[in-house]
Motif scaffolding. Structure first.
Motif, PDB file in Angstrom:
ATOM      1  N   ALA A 392       0.832  -1.202   0.000  1.00 13.06           N
ATOM      2  CA  ALA A 392       0.000   0.000   0.000  1.00 13.06           C
ATOM      3  C   ALA A 392       0.868   1.255   0.000  1.00 13.06           C
ATOM      4  O   ALA A 392       0.550   2.247  -0.679  1.00 13.06           O
ATOM      5  N   ASP A 393       1.988   1.239   0.739  1.00  9.67           N
ATOM      6  CA  ASP A 393       2.908   2.378   0.747  1.00  9.67           C
ATOM      7  C   ASP A 393       3.522   2.597  -0.633  1.00  9.67           C
ATOM      8  O   ASP A 393       3.617   3.732  -1.118  1.00  9.67           O
ATOM      9  N   ILE A 394       3.946   1.509  -1.273  1.00 10.03           N
ATOM     10  CA  ILE A 394       4.533   1.604  -2.605  1.00 10.03           C
ATOM     11  C   ILE A 394       3.512   2.197  -3.577  1.00 10.03           C
ATOM     12  O   ILE A 394       3.839   3.052  -4.417  1.00 10.03           O
ATOM     13  N   HIS A 395       2.277   1.740  -3.474  1.00  3.75           N
ATOM     14  CA  HIS A 395       1.217   2.237  -4.353  1.00  3.75           C
ATOM     15  C   HIS A 395       0.993   3.734  -4.129  1.00  3.75           C
ATOM     16  O   HIS A 395       0.878   4.515  -5.091  1.00  3.75           O
ATOM     17  N   SER A 396       0.954   4.171  -2.870  1.00  5.49           N
ATOM     18  CA  SER A 396       0.733   5.589  -2.561  1.00  5.49           C
ATOM     19  C   SER A 396       1.892   6.446  -3.049  1.00  5.49           C
ATOM     20  O   SER A 396       1.687   7.555  -3.579  1.00  5.49           O
ATOM     21  N   LEU A 397       3.115   5.959  -2.880  1.00  5.86           N
ATOM     22  CA  LEU A 397       4.288   6.724  -3.282  1.00  5.86           C
ATOM     23  C   LEU A 397       4.392   6.849  -4.797  1.00  5.86           C
ATOM     24  O   LEU A 397       4.708   7.923  -5.325  1.00  5.86           O
ATOM     25  N   PHE A 398       4.122   5.759  -5.494  1.00  7.24           N
ATOM     26  CA  PHE A 398       4.309   5.775  -6.945  1.00  7.24           C
ATOM     27  C   PHE A 398       3.151   6.455  -7.669  1.00  7.24           C
ATOM     28  O   PHE A 398       3.289   6.818  -8.835  1.00  7.24           O
TER      29      PHE A 398
END
Length: 478
Positions: A392-398
């Protein structure tokens, strides 16, 4: 018979009664009172009295602490006050020690003489043409250097030093690596002496102003910095010192360990400026060296350009223009959350990035592959401060990178595919989360960080094969 002996004993007792004890004599009492008050004593006697008093106080303090705390050791020792005898003795002892160590060092003439001795007493390898020496030559050169230079060069010619270098089939070592080893040892020792002289409290650490003073003293001896304008010296020293603290003060305590500084790549990078700029030093190499004039001016000019209101700090809106706006909105927010202190100007909740924080920001972006740079950026990537990144963090950052990617006119891509690619690059120990240790271990942490914070970084990764081919083509043509 008996009366004679009794007269003798009586006379002795009478004599004892006539001589008063020393403590009752007036002149003795006056002398003791005079000495006890300290009046008339010389400086050596006063120092001896104060030393005894200090030692007695230390002894009593230790006894009291031992009685109160049992076996708990003391972790704090109060430093001597400025101007006290203890402080002056400490400074004198430090000065004499550093002076003695400096006298034992080889100077430039001694190093030149050693190089001549090495070349005159070595042998030429028939196959490679390299200048070499075996152990017998090594011992002979040691004797010649000792006669010409003095005993201070003898320590470099120990058997253990000879064994440090690579040997050929005949047991010979090249003289050039040995000479470079001597030069580097002398240079590092001199640097340690210079830093120790600037270390006011002698705790083995340098404060920012002490590090800046050390760099300021080096400028006249560095070929590429000799022509620096006097008006820029103070700013340069501040920019240069910040890199030492970024890499040698990871806990941000405001002081850098001298041993760490000596062993860091920063000092080696600074010493590269000894090389004359007319020699084989390209503009690209100068720009990549943080300590070069070109790099320092570039960093300073960008800050001035970003500071639209000329207040000496950067707001979030001003920092968004860094790198032509390639950084994502969420990363700008996270940088201010994690690395910018709350300011007093403009309200209690306002935050402005000062110049030192800006330098740390630039150093982190330009050194993403180092543990220090990646640690700085990971705190920004860790959106919830949990010590790891989830899908979820990767998705939010990218998501922000993806938006800038599309706005730049690039092809459509799937965020889930990028997320899976990052997981394949890192291969975390826990398949559900990525930690800082995982990013450091995979050796691609800098690339992953670039993909998540900078649309240019993602573009470089997406076009890595084309970029690699472009780098190889000039070599093939030549």
């Amino acid at each position: 018979m008996y009366s004679g002996s009794s007269d003798g004993e009586g006379g002795h007792e009478a004599a004892q009664r006539k001589i008063p004890p020393a403590s009752s004599m007036l002149w003795v009492r006056n002398l003791r009172r005079f000495i006890g008050s300290g009046t008339g004593l010389g400086s050596e006697a006063l120092m001896e009295l104060e030393t005894k008093r200090i030692l007695l106080d230390i002894f009593k303090e230790k006894q009291q602490k031992s009685a109160e705390a049992g076996t708990i050791p003391s972790f704090y020792k109060k430093k001597p006050e400025d101007g006290s005898i203890s402080h002056r003795v400490q400074r004198l002892a430090k000065y004499r020690f550093l002076k003695k160590q400096s006298d034992l060092l080889l100077n430039a003439d001694d190093l030149d003489a050693m190089w001549v001795c090495l070349r005159e007493n070595c042998v030429i390898d028939d196959a490679t043409g390299a200048e070499k020496m075996n152990y017998e030559d090594f011992c002979h050169i040691a004797s010649v250097c000792t006669e010409q230079i003095g005993p201070k060069c003898r320590r470099f010619f120990s058997p253990s030093n000879f064994m440090k270098f690579e040997k050929d089939e005949q047991g010979r070592i090249a003289i050039l690596p040995f000479y470079l080893y001597v030069m580097r040892t002398v240079s590092l020792t001199q640097a340690r002496i210079d830093m120790s002289e600037l270390d006011e409290d002698s705790d083995g650490f340098l404060q920012p102003q002490e590090m800046e003073a050390y760099i300021r003293g080096l400028i006249p001896n560095l070929a590429q910095l000799r022509d620096m304008p006097a008006s820029f010296v103070q700013m340069y020293c501040r920019i240069a010192a910040q890199k030492f603290f970024f890499f040698c003060d990871p806990h941000r305590r405001g002081k850098a360990c001298i041993k760490k500084v000596l062993l860091s790549n920063c000092l080696q990078e600074l010493m590269e400026l000894h090389q004359e700029s007319e020699e084989e030093v390209t503009d690209t190499e100068q720009a990549e060296n943080w300590f070069s004039m070109a790099s320092a001016k570039r960093v300073c000019d960008i800050f001035i350009l970003l500071d639209k209101d000329n207040n000496g700090t950067l707001s979030k809106q001003e920092l968004r223009e860094y790198a032509d706006g390639a950084l994502t909105e969420i990363i700008i927010e996270r940088v201010f959350d994690e690395h910018v202190r709350r300011g007093k100007v403009g309200g209690a909740s306002s935050r402005e990035m000062d110049f030192d924080s800006y330098l740390d920001f630039v150093l982190a972006l330009e050194n993403k592959d180092t543990p220090e740079g990646l640690t700085y950026l990971f705190r920004c990537l860790d959106l919830n401060g949990r010590g790891y990144l989830t899908t979820a963090d990767i998705h939010s950052l990218f998501r922000d990178v993806h938006q800038k990617w599309i706005e730049g006119g690039n092809y459509e891509l799937c965020i889930e595919d990028v997320r899976d690619e990052i997981w394949d690059m890192v291969k975390p120990a826990d398949p559900l989360r990525i930690t800082l240790a995982d990013l450091l271990a995979c050796k691609q942490g800098g690339t992953v960080a670039s993909m998540l914070i900078d649309v240019r970084g993602f573009w470089a990764h997406d076009n890595r094969e084309n970029l690699l081919q472009e780098e190889e083509e000039p070599e093939e043509e030549s």
